[in-house]
Scaffold this active site. Structure first.
Site: not given
Ligand code: NOJ
Length: 538
Positions: A103, A171, A201, A243
């Site tokens: 992202n 981004d 992520d 995620e």
């Molecule tokens: C999710 C990750 O688990 C977290 O640690 C991070 O700060 C954010 N995404 C941004 O990449």
């Protein structure tokens, strides 16, 4: 390592490399350090490691702010160290997945530096720019405690840039085909080095569209399907783990028809495990499982109790969130954004019975479990550290200097070792628990071993076993050849529950070896007791 559905049976383990083991006494854990600890992980029985980001990074968000996708953060080691680690892990039958941060990049990434300084640079369009900060108003702010807007003014560029996380994490612009191609190239680079897949992520936020909340957009799914098809064609057997901190009905599309992600974290089940345990009532757990849709047969949920972030309370109602904060984060500094920045053991008051119970739910509910480093020994946290750093402290290997994590002088450590009489390394450490047959570490090892002997945990169907006692979560996990009944007394009182009829079958208690005959009609449970029974033909 042939089975392409290996992830359905696997137990995952999340490693924060910086915290795990320091091989060169500079105060930071590193890849050679992790390599030295592979024997420990093999003995624990985990099948796949998820490495948090190890890319070059200014570490403003612990590596989730990437400054180059094609290298290793120098304090963590080199690409050669990485290759050696992957080989050594594979030699032990352990797989490795790593973070793929699609992202955003760090603002220190050369792409962003070039983009901001030259409007005609091809990299300008790698990011999302605007003359106004009034677009995409319906997109929420995720890092609520620090960020006021998803737009930040850049003096050099003379424009605003878009970011869903810290302002130091601009981004990427997925409307630009060059970005799309570049990130597939990143995946290729690491898959060519032999890794077994990615934990992808911040997946919901790849595209932005006016008038939407800029999450889970069709364009995002279309791109992810391309990524999957690329991985599938060139690297069969490697996985993509999603995620997406969303409700199950919004995560469901990320599995597609088995053509998007292999796995997705089940975010909303996690807080409900904690709710059910505190209430002594299975209702929250039952509710979320009822509201979890079926997923394609090639796909798998990934369940967890804790990870490197705050225990997120985004997937609960406002009322439930307030309740969770009151119960599990009574001090304001335990809270962060919409969550709780504490580890598993302190959340459960270091109560061994409830820690075991939570782990038992983790290991028996549908999905593949992931453990967070240190939780297998019941490590504590340090709420005096900022952000999420309190749950990212050095692994406690022994009661020696720096908990055996590093030979550096303590002032060089990336963060201090936990110091408190309950969870400091004098009390909580690997060496001590290895030597104690009754330790939490040995219990978790046992759970993993038992889980591996029973494919029904990873691949079996799920059905509640009827009983009127709401304090007991009892369910069956079954394959035609492997049938298990799992009982969890969520309450602090002893409970008795009826056993379903099981003519011609004895019930074998996986932990104690006790056998209940076909005539057994009732099961007595101590406070917080859990029992895993295997049905056996007599
Ligand atoms: C999710 C990750 O688990 C977290 O640690 C991070 O700060 C954010 N995404 C941004 O990449």
């Amino acid at each position: 390592m042939q089975d392409s559905y290996w992830y359905k049976d696997a137990v995952f383990y999340e490693v924060y490399v910086r915290a795990f083991f320091d091989s060169n006494a500079d105060g930071h854990g590193d890849l050679p350090g992790l390599l030295q600890k592979l024997d420990y992980l093999q003995a624990l029985g985990v099948d796949c490691l998820w490495l948090m980001p190890v890319y070059p990074s200014p570490l403003k968000d612990d590596g989730y702010d990437i400054a180059s996708y094609y290298g290793i953060q120098p304090v963590f080691g080199s690409l050669d160290d990485f290759k050696e680690l992957v080989e050594a892990a594979h030699a032990r039958g352990i797989r490795i997945i790593m973070d793929l941060v699609l992202n955003h990049t760090s603002d220190q990434h050369p792409w962003f530096q070039l983009a901001r300084s030259d409007p005609n640079s091809p990299y300008r369009d790698y990011y999302v720019w605007s003359d106004s900060d009034q677009h995409y108003k319906d997109a929420r702010i995720i890092f609520l405690d620090t960020e006021k807007s998803n737009w930040t003014w850049d003096e050099v560029a003379g424009q605003y840039y878009w970011h869903r996380f810290y302002a130091s994490q601009p981004d990427l612009n997925y409307d630009n085909p060059a970005v799309q191609a570049e990130m597939i190239n990143v995946a290729k680079f690491w898959l060519d080095l032999g890794i077994d897949g990615f934990r992808a992520d911040a997946i919901p936020y790849l595209f932005e569209r006016e008038g939407t909340n800029c999450e889970n957009l069709p364009e995002t799914h279309a791109y992810l399907k391309q990524l999957r098809s690329y991985v599938e064609r060139h690297y069969p057997g490697r996985i993509l783990l999603c995620e997406a901190n969303q409700w199950p009905q919004d995560v469901r599309p990320y599995f597609g028809e088995g053509d998007e992600f292999h796995m997705g974290f089940h975010f909303p089940v996690m807080p409900r495990i904690f709710m059910s345990i505190h209430m002594g009532d299975r209702t929250p757990l039952a509710w979320i499982l009822e509201h979890t849709p079926e997923i394609p047969s090639s796909c798998q949920w990934c369940t967890f109790l804790r990870n490197h972030d705050e225990l997120t309370l985004e997937m609960v109602t406002e009322e439930e969130r307030q309740w969770m904060w009151q119960v599990y984060a009574p001090e304001p500094r335990m809270r962060l954004n919409l969550g709780i920045r504490r580890r598993l053991a302190p959340l459960l008051d270091y109560d061994r019975r409830r820690i075991e119970l939570a782990n038992s739910l983790l290991f028996t509910l549908p999905g593949s479990p992931i453990l967070y480093y240190g939780d297998e020994i019941g490590m504590g946290d340090n709420i005096w550290l900022t952000d999420r750093n309190g749950v990212r402290t050095p692994m406690q290997w022994n009661d020696g200097p720096n908990a055996g994590f590093s030979q550096a002088t303590p002032n060089l450590l990336y963060t201090p070792v936990i110091e408190d009489p309950i969870s400091g390394p004098e009390v909580v450490n690997v060496a001590r628990q290895q030597a104690d047959a009754g330790s939490l570490l040995n219990l978790i090892r046992r759970m993993i071993a038992l889980r591996k002997q029973h494919p029904a945990f990873g691949r079996g169907s799920f059905a509640w076993l009827q009983n009127d006692c709401e304090a007991v979560a009892a369910f069956q996990r079954a394959l035609p050849e492997d049938s298990l009944w799992c009982f969890h007394n969520l309450s602090a009182e002893a409970q008795s529950v009826p056993l379903p009829e099981h003519p011609g079958q004895a019930l074998y208690d996986l932990f104690t070896g006790r056998v209940l005959p076909p005539s057994a009609g009732q099961l007595d449970l101590e406070p917080y007791q859990y029992v895993w029974l295997c049905l056996q033909q007599v």
